[in-house]
Design a protein around this motif. Structure first.
Motif, PDB file in Angstrom:
ATOM      1  N   SER A 106      -9.175   6.097   4.069  1.00  0.00           N
ATOM      2  CA  SER A 106      -8.439   6.803   3.019  1.00  0.00           C
ATOM      3  C   SER A 106      -8.796   6.267   1.642  1.00  0.00           C
ATOM      4  CB  SER A 106      -6.930   6.681   3.241  1.00  0.00           C
ATOM      5  OG  SER A 106      -6.542   7.257   4.480  1.00  0.00           O
ATOM      6  N   ASP A 107      -8.740   7.155   0.636  1.00  0.00           N
ATOM      7  CA  ASP A 107      -8.989   6.716  -0.726  1.00  0.00           C
ATOM      8  C   ASP A 107      -7.691   6.224  -1.360  1.00  0.00           C
ATOM      9  OD1 ASP A 107      -7.472   8.950  -1.497  1.00  0.00           O
ATOM     10  OD2 ASP A 107      -9.239  10.178  -1.919  1.00  0.00           O
ATOM     11  N   HIS A 108      -7.777   5.861  -2.644  1.00  0.00           N
ATOM     12  CA  HIS A 108      -6.637   5.241  -3.320  1.00  0.00           C
ATOM     13  C   HIS A 108      -5.414   6.161  -3.348  1.00  0.00           C
ATOM     14  CE1 HIS A 108      -4.455   2.810  -6.260  1.00  0.00           C
ATOM     15  NE2 HIS A 108      -4.255   3.916  -6.966  1.00  0.00           N
ATOM     16  N   TYR A 109      -5.614   7.422  -3.655  1.00  0.00           N
ATOM     17  CA  TYR A 109      -4.486   8.333  -3.787  1.00  0.00           C
ATOM     18  C   TYR A 109      -3.847   8.639  -2.429  1.00  0.00           C
ATOM     19  CZ  TYR A 109      -6.192   8.874  -8.520  1.00  0.00           C
ATOM     20  OH  TYR A 109      -6.588   8.621  -9.809  1.00  0.00           O
ATOM     21  N   GLU A 110      -4.661   8.699  -1.398  1.00  0.00           N
ATOM     22  CA  GLU A 110      -4.120   8.899  -0.049  1.00  0.00           C
ATOM     23  C   GLU A 110      -3.316   7.676   0.391  1.00  0.00           C
ATOM     24  OE1 GLU A 110      -7.538  11.837   1.857  1.00  0.00           O
ATOM     25  OE2 GLU A 110      -7.834   9.668   1.882  1.00  0.00           O
ATOM     26  N   LEU A 111      -3.804   6.488   0.039  1.00  0.00           N
ATOM     27  CA  LEU A 111      -3.068   5.270   0.382  1.00  0.00           C
ATOM     28  C   LEU A 111      -1.748   5.193  -0.378  1.00  0.00           C
ATOM     29  CD1 LEU A 111      -5.952   2.618   0.517  1.00  0.00           C
ATOM     30  CD2 LEU A 111      -4.636   3.527   2.440  1.00  0.00           C
ATOM     31  N   LYS A 112      -1.724   5.669  -1.638  1.00  0.00           N
ATOM     32  CA  LYS A 112      -0.465   5.702  -2.394  1.00  0.00           C
ATOM     33  C   LYS A 112       0.559   6.561  -1.671  1.00  0.00           C
ATOM     34  CE  LYS A 112      -0.279   6.359  -6.787  1.00  0.00           C
ATOM     35  NZ  LYS A 112      -0.518   6.874  -8.166  1.00  0.00           N
ATOM     36  N   GLY A 138       5.929   5.211   4.026  1.00  0.00           N
ATOM     37  CA  GLY A 138       6.089   4.221   5.090  1.00  0.00           C
ATOM     38  C   GLY A 138       5.138   4.423   6.246  1.00  0.00           C
ATOM     39  N   PHE A 139       3.915   4.875   5.950  1.00  0.00           N
ATOM     40  CA  PHE A 139       2.954   5.203   7.003  1.00  0.00           C
ATOM     41  C   PHE A 139       2.648   3.999   7.894  1.00  0.00           C
ATOM     42  CE2 PHE A 139      -1.473   5.541   8.492  1.00  0.00           C
ATOM     43  CZ  PHE A 139      -1.437   6.754   9.160  1.00  0.00           C
ATOM     44  N   TRP A 140       2.532   2.809   7.300  1.00  0.00           N
ATOM     45  CA  TRP A 140       2.154   1.624   8.072  1.00  0.00           C
ATOM     46  C   TRP A 140       3.339   0.682   8.323  1.00  0.00           C
ATOM     47  CZ3 TRP A 140      -0.754   2.321   3.317  1.00  0.00           C
ATOM     48  CH2 TRP A 140      -0.189   1.710   2.216  1.00  0.00           C
ATOM     49  N   SER A 141       4.547   1.202   8.245  1.00  0.00           N
ATOM     50  CA  SER A 141       5.716   0.328   8.377  1.00  0.00           C
ATOM     51  C   SER A 141       5.899  -0.211   9.786  1.00  0.00           C
ATOM     52  CB  SER A 141       6.980   1.075   7.947  1.00  0.00           C
ATOM     53  OG  SER A 141       7.175   2.237   8.725  1.00  0.00           O
ATOM     54  N   MET A 142       5.433   0.491  10.793  1.00  0.00           N
ATOM     55  CA  MET A 142       5.533   0.020  12.179  1.00  0.00           C
ATOM     56  C   MET A 142       4.220   0.328  12.883  1.00  0.00           C
ATOM     57  SD  MET A 142       8.434  -1.461  12.701  1.00  0.00           S
ATOM     58  CE  MET A 142       8.591  -1.460  14.486  1.00  0.00           C
ATOM     59  N   PRO A 143       3.802  -0.568  13.815  1.00  0.00           N
ATOM     60  CA  PRO A 143       4.377  -1.882  14.113  1.00  0.00           C
ATOM     61  C   PRO A 143       3.965  -2.921  13.083  1.00  0.00           C
ATOM     62  CG  PRO A 143       2.439  -1.536  15.445  1.00  0.00           C
ATOM     63  CD  PRO A 143       2.644  -0.268  14.683  1.00  0.00           C
ATOM     64  N   ASP A 147       5.231  -2.328   0.078  1.00  0.00           N
ATOM     65  CA  ASP A 147       4.183  -1.385   0.484  1.00  0.00           C
ATOM     66  C   ASP A 147       3.605  -0.655  -0.719  1.00  0.00           C
ATOM     67  OD1 ASP A 147       4.692  -2.055   3.105  1.00  0.00           O
ATOM     68  OD2 ASP A 147       5.829  -0.247   3.578  1.00  0.00           O
ATOM     69  N   VAL A 148       4.489  -0.178  -1.584  1.00  0.00           N
ATOM     70  CA  VAL A 148       4.061   0.616  -2.734  1.00  0.00           C
ATOM     71  C   VAL A 148       3.585  -0.289  -3.874  1.00  0.00           C
ATOM     72  CG1 VAL A 148       4.711   2.489  -4.282  1.00  0.00           C
ATOM     73  CG2 VAL A 148       5.814   2.294  -2.047  1.00  0.00           C
ATOM     74  N   TYR A 149       4.241  -1.429  -4.035  1.00  0.00           N
ATOM     75  CA  TYR A 149       3.894  -2.363  -5.115  1.00  0.00           C
ATOM     76  C   TYR A 149       2.448  -2.832  -4.995  1.00  0.00           C
ATOM     77  CZ  TYR A 149       3.845  -6.952  -7.474  1.00  0.00           C
ATOM     78  OH  TYR A 149       3.534  -8.033  -8.236  1.00  0.00           O
ATOM     79  N   LEU A 150       1.990  -3.123  -3.789  1.00  0.00           N
ATOM     80  CA  LEU A 150       0.615  -3.578  -3.613  1.00  0.00           C
ATOM     81  C   LEU A 150      -0.384  -2.491  -3.995  1.00  0.00           C
ATOM     82  CD1 LEU A 150       0.871  -5.553  -0.248  1.00  0.00           C
ATOM     83  CD2 LEU A 150       0.746  -6.469  -2.559  1.00  0.00           C
ATOM     84  N   MET A 151       0.019  -1.220  -3.827  1.00  0.00           N
ATOM     85  CA  MET A 151      -0.869  -0.109  -4.173  1.00  0.00           C
ATOM     86  C   MET A 151      -0.787   0.253  -5.649  1.00  0.00           C
ATOM     87  SD  MET A 151      -2.841   0.936  -1.839  1.00  0.00           S
ATOM     88  CE  MET A 151      -3.345   2.293  -2.894  1.00  0.00           C
TER      89      MET A 151
END
Length: 695
Positions: A167-173, A179-184, A367-371
């Protein structure tokens, strides 16, 4: 025979308890460690004695009660010793006592704090000691070991991770916000490392070797060592975030190493929370150190991560104060009515997020702060403040003794009021200035603080109204107005530029006195004792007229207000910042900057000349149709969309007011009025425009 020894690589993840010995010992058992969240603990493969020893305390150590934060120089969380009955002894006392390591204590004192032996008595210290055993949690919260192919164990998470990598930067945002990667837990850990690796920074993987070297140099072979309190932490509190004793001591070791590796980091109260959170998702202490180093040494000009000094932290706080006044209207009334300091209340804003928010909320923000960097923190804090304002509707301000503590308690229990998804929805519905505008405002705030000679907390003083005298407002009313204006201007005292009872009643005299000054505050009292006014961000020297009429100019920081009989500011939530200007070129859309923004639109004369938008502005101008201020020798206008908030005649003897869409304001007083007295105030010191990032 086959001899198996401990893995050396594990040594740096081993726990070390923190002992703080104090002069006045007391028995405060209520501070015994309760940080474990009930997760089963793994036992050392190499020490059966440790396993036996720890079995008896397993039930005692498991607790679902997590303290919000705890000072590591107030509470001794380590095992102070074992009594005759086999129970742990915990000491909690008031004043720190310096305790050197056993054996060769003289050498330690000379290496750690040379030449300061006599001055150590008043310095806060913390002691790190070896615990009875080292633990690595075996719960699903930790990543799989290096021997396990985790993608086969959790194929769904592996698919998500491959999507993250592609994924690119905007997709990761977008992924971070939902919360896409919140679990596991393993997926979030790998996502964090991928994101941190992509941050533009001077930090490299060599940081991990640096950390091992620092650990060996600072802690050496001592079983116990005592170190000065890291200077960048304001009050010594570390959010526990479900960390056990081993994790808490790892946080302290990392903080001490950061203190040595980044000597220029002198004020950063959120650093301990970031270390605590990232340690959850790091393979070991060294990787966590590398992650923090990347955030501290970022080089991306488009985003900020961590403030490193009091000056930059206070400049960020001033930005939040401006946003809070604009986006959370009415919150100032609650606090001002209780005679509590509004800016002190705002000064806790970042700690609402990285200290008071529950763990499950804090990691979603992370999650969002790092992006996205610092900007998301403004959004979340404003969302929390707006929720707090809603909760206060069922209570009166007199029911709250301390708004700072009340807000802290509210954030700690925010789950009663909003889910994290609802909080994010509220946060991202707030339209903030662009990153370039935020950078400009940040630099302007720093310049104002430097101009005021404010470099640390001790040098900060409340602005004084020296010998204030006005024929329009009282000192208390002027303080209210000063609380509304942008923080970088509110640092300075008001200076009278024009008064009708001194300089006469004419617009020509008005302009001659106020031109060359920005910003200004206009105050007027009507013959009916009504008081209203306006904060005008731009210099009146920009006024200009042609055959089509007067041209409007100004920025989104302009606002109007009433003081009597009601007290209320009116400001449209537009984005343009004072001091930024775009002069448009139709062929290239070039942007330049000057000391004040100029939005050129025409005001209709009473004869009915049609409007004509002169120029289409680019990114820094939010809406060239917004009309803030205009004037000539015959008339003066403040606001012009849907009506004029104020319209004054040439002799300054009368005027009128009506509903104005520019500020979303009602008539500020009776429609047509006679002016009893009018004044214009500037600030004590004019500010130079800070240098801007290149285009």
């Amino acid at each position: 025979m086959l001899q198996v020894t401990s893995n050396i690589a594990c040594a740096h993840f081993g726990s070390a308890n923190v002992n703080v010995r104090n002069v006045e010992d007391g028995d405060n058992s209520q501070y015994e460690d309760q940080a474990n969240c009930g997760r089963p603990r793994s036992r050392s493969l190499y020490s059966s004695e440790e396993t036996k020893c720890s079995t008896g305390n397993t039930d005692k150590d498991r607790s679902h009660i997590r303290p919000r934060s705890r000072s590591f120089y107030v509470c001794d969380t380590a095992d102070a010793g074992t009594g005759d009955d086999g129970k742990r002894n915990t000491k909690i006392t008031g004043k720190p006592l310096i305790k050197s390591p056993e054996g060769n204590s003289g050498k330690w004192a000379s290496e750690e704090l040379p030449g300061n032996k006599e001055s150590l008595k008043g310095v806060s210290m913390m002691t790190i000691s070896k615990v009875d055993n080292w633990e690595i949690s075996s719960s699903s919260g930790m990543k799989y070991s290096q021997y396990v192919d985790w993608e086969k164990i959790d194929p769904e998470a592996a698919i998500c991770y491959r999507k993250i990598l592609s994924s690119d930067h905007y997709e990761l945002k977008a992924m971070g916000r939902t919360g896409f990667w919140s679990m596991p837990h393993t997926l979030r850990s790998k996502a964090y490392q991928h994101i941190i690796h992509s941050i533009e920074s001077t930090s490299t993987s060599a940081d991990m070797d640096t950390y091992h070297g620092l650990v060996g140099k600072i802690f050496g072979e001592f079983q116990t060592s005592t170190h000065p309190f890291p200077k960048f932490m304001e009050n010594g509190e570390i959010p526990r975030y479900c960390l056990n004793k081993a994790g808490l001591n790892s946080v302290k070791r990392i903080l001490i190493c950061i203190n040595h590796h980044f000597p220029d980091v002198s004020f950063c109260p959120i650093l301990s929370a970031l270390v605590s959170l990232l340690l959850h998702f790091s393979e070991d202490e060294a990787q966590c150190f590398h992650s923090i180093s990347s955030l501290l040494s970022y080089t991306d000009p488009k985003k900020r991560y961590i403030d490193r000094t009091f000056l930059t932290s206070h400049a960020s706080c001033m930005i939040f104060g401006d946003f809070a006044n604009k986006y959370c209207r009415g919150i100032w009334k609650l606090i001002a009515s209780s005679h509590q300091n509004l800016f002190e209340f705002y000064s806790d804003w970042i700690m609402w997020i990285f200290a008071d928010l529950p763990f499950t909320y804090a990691i979603r923000v992370l999650d969002v702060y790092l992006m996205e960097g610092y900007k998301v923190l403004y959004r979340v804090a404003l969302a929390l403040l707006s929720l707090y304002k809603v909760s206060m509707s069922s209570r009166g301000p007199h029911d709250v003794d301390d708004f700072r503590q009340d807000m802290k308690s509210f954030v700690q229990n925010v789950g009663r009021h909003s889910t994290i998804d609802s909080l994010f929805q509220r946060a991202f519905s707030i339209q903030l200035p662009t990153r370039k505008e935020l950078t400009y405002l940040f630099n302007a705030n720093k310049d104002a603080l430097i101009h005021k000679d404010i470099h640390n907390k001790s040098s900060f003083q409340d602005m004084e109204f020296r010998a204030f005298s006005s024929s329009v407002v009282t000192e208390t009313e002027m303080r209210v107005v000063w609380a509304w204006i942008p923080e970088r201007f509110a640092l300075f005292s008001p200076v009278q530029l024009f008064a009708t009872n001194v300089h006469g009643r004419s617009l020509s005299s008005f302009y001659s006195r106020v031109e060359g000054h920005d910003p200004t505050v206009l105050l007027l009292k009507t013959a009916d004792e009504e008081i209203c006014g306006a904060f005008l961000s731009s210099d009146w020297a920009q006024k200009n007229c042609d055959e089509k009429g007067c041209k409007f100019f100004g920025t989104g920081e302009c606002f109007v207000f009433t003081l009597r009989p009601g007290v209320e500011p009116y400001q449209r939530t537009v984005l343009q910042i004072s001091g930024m200007s775009d002069k448009c070129d139709f062929s290239h859309q070039k942007q330049t900057f000057s000391t004040s923004s100029l939005i050129s639109t025409h005001v209709d004369r009473p004869t009915g000349v049609s409007q004509n938008q002169r120029c289409k502005f680019a990114s820094f101008c939010t809406d060239s149709n917004i009309k803030f201020m205009a004037g000539d020798d015959e008339t003066l206008f403040i606001g012009g969309d849907g009506g004029h908030a104020l319209h004054l005649q040439a002799d300054l003897s009368a005027g009128c007011t009506e509903h104005c869409d520019t500020f979303e304001s009602p008539p500020l007083c009776r429609g047509c009025f006679k002016i009893q007295s009018l004044e214009v105030w500037g600030i004590q010191h004019s500010l130079s425009v800070p240098s801007l990032l290149s285009q």
